[in-house]
Design a protein around this motif. Structure first.
Motif, PDB file in Angstrom:
ATOM      1  N   ALA A  27      32.620  40.582  29.878  1.00 18.21           N
ATOM      2  CA  ALA A  27      32.753  41.057  31.256  1.00 18.21           C
ATOM      3  C   ALA A  27      31.428  41.623  31.759  1.00 18.21           C
ATOM      4  O   ALA A  27      30.727  42.322  31.020  1.00 18.21           O
ATOM      5  CB  ALA A  27      33.846  42.116  31.336  1.00 18.21           C
ATOM      6  N   ASP A 207      35.263  45.116  35.625  1.00 17.25           N
ATOM      7  CA  ASP A 207      35.893  43.811  35.414  1.00 17.25           C
ATOM      8  C   ASP A 207      36.851  43.852  34.220  1.00 17.25           C
ATOM      9  O   ASP A 207      37.789  43.065  34.147  1.00 17.25           O
ATOM     10  CB  ASP A 207      34.828  42.743  35.158  1.00 17.25           C
ATOM     11  N   GLU A 208      36.566  44.756  33.297  1.00 18.93           N
ATOM     12  CA  GLU A 208      37.424  44.925  32.125  1.00 18.93           C
ATOM     13  C   GLU A 208      37.416  46.396  31.739  1.00 18.93           C
ATOM     14  O   GLU A 208      36.395  47.080  31.866  1.00 18.93           O
ATOM     15  CB  GLU A 208      36.935  44.057  30.970  1.00 18.93           C
ATOM     16  N   ARG A 222      42.294  43.798  32.071  1.00 17.53           N
ATOM     17  CA  ARG A 222      41.385  43.163  33.024  1.00 17.53           C
ATOM     18  C   ARG A 222      41.575  43.786  34.403  1.00 17.53           C
ATOM     19  O   ARG A 222      42.624  44.356  34.717  1.00 17.53           O
ATOM     20  CB  ARG A 222      41.668  41.663  33.099  1.00 17.53           C
TER      21      ARG A 222
END
Length: 236
Positions: A27, A207-208, A222
């Protein structure tokens, strides 16, 4: 790819804390989220080479920064890590320009021409030209953060580590700087790892997300997971 596996212990006369954490991700922007004392900042410090590690590894795009089994332990300045400390850790006796220049691994009192040009470029890109000769005590919280971030980027890092970068800022400024940071990471094209216990930081940037508690990863999510906000709010 960021690949981390760390085991270490820190203690004083009253308390011992064991960190046993592992995560790997592609990510672009990763969040380590959890309550105070979960091991988030210790993880960043160990990744940067600021803490001794008993066992484990830190790999960035296949390059070993640390591998206790293989006898690899690069010095902090050789890891290619840009580190933004929670309280910014600016040098009070140095100007904005000199604080940023100090982030260069080859820093000297008199910079080489290409290093000086890089410092000037960072000063311009962060909107600090009018403050270049100022000392940190005269700056606002947002200005101090920009100086600290410019310093972290001066050494052309391969990864950016951010330890509670918005903790000392009021709500409106936090929103503005989240947007700036998101765009900066996209423009630089390097991965970033942020430590936070604020759900809004995570929702705006990551993003993660790895949820930490008690020195280990408890859950991985996520950014597009529909349960993300609920999981953040449930986290202790």
């Amino acid at each position: 790819m960021i690949d981390v596996r760390l085991q270490l212990s820190v203690n004083d006369a009253r308390r011992r804390f064991d960190l046993d954490i592992a995560f790997a991700t592609d990510a672009p922007f990763v969040a380590l989220y959890g309550p105070s004392g979960a091991g988030k900042s210790l993880t960043l410090q160990a990744m940067a080479g600021l803490l001794p590690v008993q066992a484990g590894h830190v790999r960035l795009n296949g390059r070993a920064l640390l591998d206790t089994a293989g006898g690899v332990c690069l010095a902090p300045e050789a890891r290619g890590v840009g580190y933004l400390f929670q309280q910014y850790a600016l040098f009070p006796h140095l100007s904005v320009r000199d604080n940023i220049a100090f982030g260069l691994t080859s820093w000297r009192r008199r910079l080489k021409a290409d290093d000086a040009a890089r410092v000037d470029a960072l000063i311009e890109s962060f909107g600090l030209a009018a403050l270049a000769a100022s000392r940190p005590a005269t700056l606002s919280g947002g200005q101090q953060q920009r100086v600290a971030l410019a310093r972290a980027l001066a050494c052309k890092p391969r990864v950016l580590l951010l330890d509670e970068p918005f903790a000392a800022l009021h709500t409106t400024l936090r929103r503005e700087l989240r947007a700036e940071l998101r765009e900066l990471r996209r423009r630089l094209g390097i991965p970033a790892v942020i430590v936070s216990h604020d759900p809004e930081d995570v929702m705006a940037l990551a993003d993660e997300v790895f949820l930490l508690d008690g020195g280990g990863v408890r859950q991985r999510l996520r950014a597009d997971d529909p349960d993300l906000r609920a999981a953040l709010e449930r986290s202790p």
